[in-house]
Write a protein that holds these residues in place. Structure first.
Motif, PDB file in Angstrom:
ATOM      1  N   LYS A  44       0.724  -1.261   0.073  1.00  0.00           N
ATOM      2  CA  LYS A  44       0.086   0.175  -0.146  1.00  0.00           C
ATOM      3  C   LYS A  44       0.862   1.262  -0.023  1.00  0.00           C
ATOM      4  N   VAL A  45       0.510   2.116  -0.756  1.00  0.00           N
ATOM      5  CA  VAL A  45       1.294   3.486  -0.846  1.00  0.00           C
ATOM      6  C   VAL A  45       0.345   4.650  -0.708  1.00  0.00           C
ATOM      7  N   ILE A  46       1.170   5.633   0.153  1.00  0.00           N
ATOM      8  CA  ILE A  46       0.322   6.891   0.248  1.00  0.00           C
ATOM      9  C   ILE A  46       1.144   7.744   0.154  1.00  0.00           C
ATOM     10  N   VAL A  47       0.734   8.564  -0.933  1.00  0.00           N
ATOM     11  CA  VAL A  47       1.705   9.855  -1.434  1.00  0.00           C
ATOM     12  C   VAL A  47       1.058  10.936  -0.933  1.00  0.00           C
ATOM     13  N   THR A  48       1.963  11.540  -0.026  1.00  0.00           N
ATOM     14  CA  THR A  48       1.346  12.896   0.465  1.00  0.00           C
ATOM     15  C   THR A  48       1.754  14.087  -0.482  1.00  0.00           C
ATOM     16  N   LEU A  49       0.713  14.979  -0.928  1.00  0.00           N
ATOM     17  CA  LEU A  49       0.887  15.798  -1.907  1.00  0.00           C
ATOM     18  C   LEU A  49       0.778  17.163  -1.471  1.00  0.00           C
ATOM     19  N   GLY A  50       1.117  17.541  -0.351  1.00  0.00           N
ATOM     20  CA  GLY A  50       1.196  18.962   0.375  1.00  0.00           C
ATOM     21  C   GLY A  50      -0.285  19.447   0.630  1.00  0.00           C
ATOM     22  N   ALA A  51      -0.560  20.822  -0.218  1.00  0.00           N
ATOM     23  CA  ALA A  51      -1.828  21.199  -0.153  1.00  0.00           C
ATOM     24  C   ALA A  51      -2.825  20.539  -0.973  1.00  0.00           C
ATOM     25  N   GLU A  52      -2.448  19.705  -1.822  1.00  0.00           N
ATOM     26  CA  GLU A  52      -3.546  18.700  -2.575  1.00  0.00           C
ATOM     27  C   GLU A  52      -3.883  17.426  -1.939  1.00  0.00           C
ATOM     28  N   GLY A  53      -3.466  17.510  -0.888  1.00  0.00           N
ATOM     29  CA  GLY A  53      -3.868  16.263   0.092  1.00  0.00           C
ATOM     30  C   GLY A  53      -2.899  15.176  -0.027  1.00  0.00           C
ATOM     31  N   SER A  54      -3.551  14.015  -0.228  1.00  0.00           N
ATOM     32  CA  SER A  54      -2.772  12.728  -0.296  1.00  0.00           C
ATOM     33  C   SER A  54      -3.411  11.515  -1.298  1.00  0.00           C
ATOM     34  N   LEU A  55      -2.660  10.817  -1.838  1.00  0.00           N
ATOM     35  CA  LEU A  55      -3.323   9.488  -2.502  1.00  0.00           C
ATOM     36  C   LEU A  55      -2.929   8.137  -2.144  1.00  0.00           C
ATOM     37  N   PHE A  56      -3.921   7.471  -1.909  1.00  0.00           N
ATOM     38  CA  PHE A  56      -3.879   6.145  -1.145  1.00  0.00           C
ATOM     39  C   PHE A  56      -4.168   5.302  -2.657  1.00  0.00           C
ATOM     40  N   ALA A  57      -3.142   4.457  -2.496  1.00  0.00           N
ATOM     41  CA  ALA A  57      -3.078   3.103  -3.901  1.00  0.00           C
ATOM     42  C   ALA A  57      -2.673   1.817  -3.220  1.00  0.00           C
ATOM     43  N   ASN A  58      -3.518   0.935  -3.658  1.00  0.00           N
ATOM     44  CA  ASN A  58      -3.186  -0.389  -3.525  1.00  0.00           C
ATOM     45  C   ASN A  58      -3.709  -1.213  -4.641  1.00  0.00           C
ATOM     46  N   GLY A  59      -3.592  -2.676  -4.648  1.00  0.00           N
ATOM     47  CA  GLY A  59      -3.818  -3.407  -5.708  1.00  0.00           C
ATOM     48  C   GLY A  59      -5.112  -3.002  -6.239  1.00  0.00           C
ATOM     49  N   LYS A  60      -6.305  -2.706  -5.382  1.00  0.00           N
ATOM     50  CA  LYS A  60      -7.584  -2.515  -5.814  1.00  0.00           C
ATOM     51  C   LYS A  60      -7.796  -1.305  -6.772  1.00  0.00           C
ATOM     52  N   GLY A  61      -6.917  -0.198  -6.345  1.00  0.00           N
ATOM     53  CA  GLY A  61      -7.119   1.197  -7.157  1.00  0.00           C
ATOM     54  C   GLY A  61      -6.556   2.287  -6.460  1.00  0.00           C
ATOM     55  N   PHE A  62      -6.984   3.615  -6.415  1.00  0.00           N
ATOM     56  CA  PHE A  62      -6.674   4.717  -5.846  1.00  0.00           C
ATOM     57  C   PHE A  62      -7.760   5.441  -5.198  1.00  0.00           C
TER      58      PHE A  62
END
Length: 305
Positions: free
Chosen positions: A217-235
């Motif tokens: 599982k990946v969580i990309v933090t995007l500053g003022a744009e929030g964050s993106l959670f990703a796993n094998g099922k999608g985003f």
């Protein structure tokens, strides 16, 4: 009480200068101010998790200088278990930080005592890992120690978080199987994946690449744009709360600590991400690293602007 969150990582004294803008090569600027503040990504995340509700223990090294005393005392003041914070001969780690008038920063780190963190240090405090629910690592201590800690925590069945910071190259391939949550920011996701990250769409591509490399599982933090959670099922995109930023130092560390504290308390992934985001949003409204990190009551009483 045994710690339910164990943080393995760095302790640095932050030497912080505020200036109109970040200097270019060979340029000398007149700054606004200078302060020394307890920091280091490991210590920051430990303080964040403690203030945000977790029982925390820290595993790290400080030097035999005055900074080492101050760094350890700062953790003890937060009721963090410091029996695994060892004192080694020489200087403590330091971070040289310039913050500009737009609240952006540039940082140079000198490892100091953090370089003394070896796999043997992890083994010495194995009982601490056994008691934990969540184990957090970063990349401001030697790679061999990080890899050893990740794999030992995985063998013990713990929830394992790696904040790959600072990142300059892809992670060792054998680390991925030991990590539950890989949490890079935009520049770190770019360094790990080899892909540009400057939008939600490019963050999705980088996250997909990291999943293909073996991340669970990946969580990309995007500053003022929030964050993106990703796993094998999608985003899933989590927008950030709207606040007026003063200083972004330690915002990522606050997110990681808040996320870990929420997971340790039994929150769902989505709840933990939102909790970490509110904590990080509050942190950027204040100056400094550890001084900017909010408390549980701050997050509970948060009202977006």
């Amino acid at each position: 009480m045994p710690a339910n969150v164990v943080v393995i990582g760095s302790l640095n004294m932050d030497l912080v200068t505020r200036a109109p803008r970040l200097p270019t090569g060979g340029e000398t600027l007149i700054g606004h101010s200078f302060t020394t503040v307890s920091g280091g990504k490991g210590a920051n995340q430990a303080v964040a998790a403690a203030r945000l509700g977790a029982q925390v223990a820290m595993v790290g090294c400080v030097g035999s200088d005055d900074y080492g005393v101050q760094l350890r005392d700062a953790l003890l003041a937060e009721q963090i278990d410091c029996q695994a914070v060892s004192v080694v001969e020489g200087s403590s780690g330091v971070a040289l930080i310039v913050v500009d008038d737009n609240s952006q920063n540039a940082i140079v780190i000198v490892a100091g005592a953090n370089a003394a963190m070896t796999p043997a240090v992890i083994d010495r405090f194995d009982a601490m890992l056994q008691d934990a629910d969540v184990v957090i690592c970063q990349l401001e201590i030697p790679d061999a120690t990080v890899g050893h800690a990740l794999k030992r925590a995985r063998a013990l069945g713990k929830t394992v978080i790696l904040n790959p910071a600072p990142a300059s190259r892809p992670l060792p391939a054998d680390w991925f199987a030991a990590i539950d949550y890989l949490i890079p920011n935009e520049s770190e996701a770019a360094a790990l994946s080899g892909l540009p990250v400057d939008s939600l769409q490019t963050a999705e591509k980088a996250a997909s690449h990291l999943l293909a490399m073996g991340a669970s599982k990946v969580i990309v933090t995007l500053g003022a744009e929030g964050s993106l959670f990703a796993n094998g099922k999608g985003f899933e995109h989590f927008p950030a709360p709207k606040v007026k930023a003063v200083d972004t130092t330690a915002a990522g560390d606050t997110f990681v600590g808040g996320f870990a504290a929420a997971l340790a308390a039994g929150s769902s992934e989505a709840e933990a991400i939102r909790y970490g985001q509110i904590a990080a949003a509050l942190s950027v409204t204040r100056a400094g690293a550890q001084p900017s990190i909010p408390c549980l009551s701050d997050v509970q009483g948060f009202k977006p602007a």
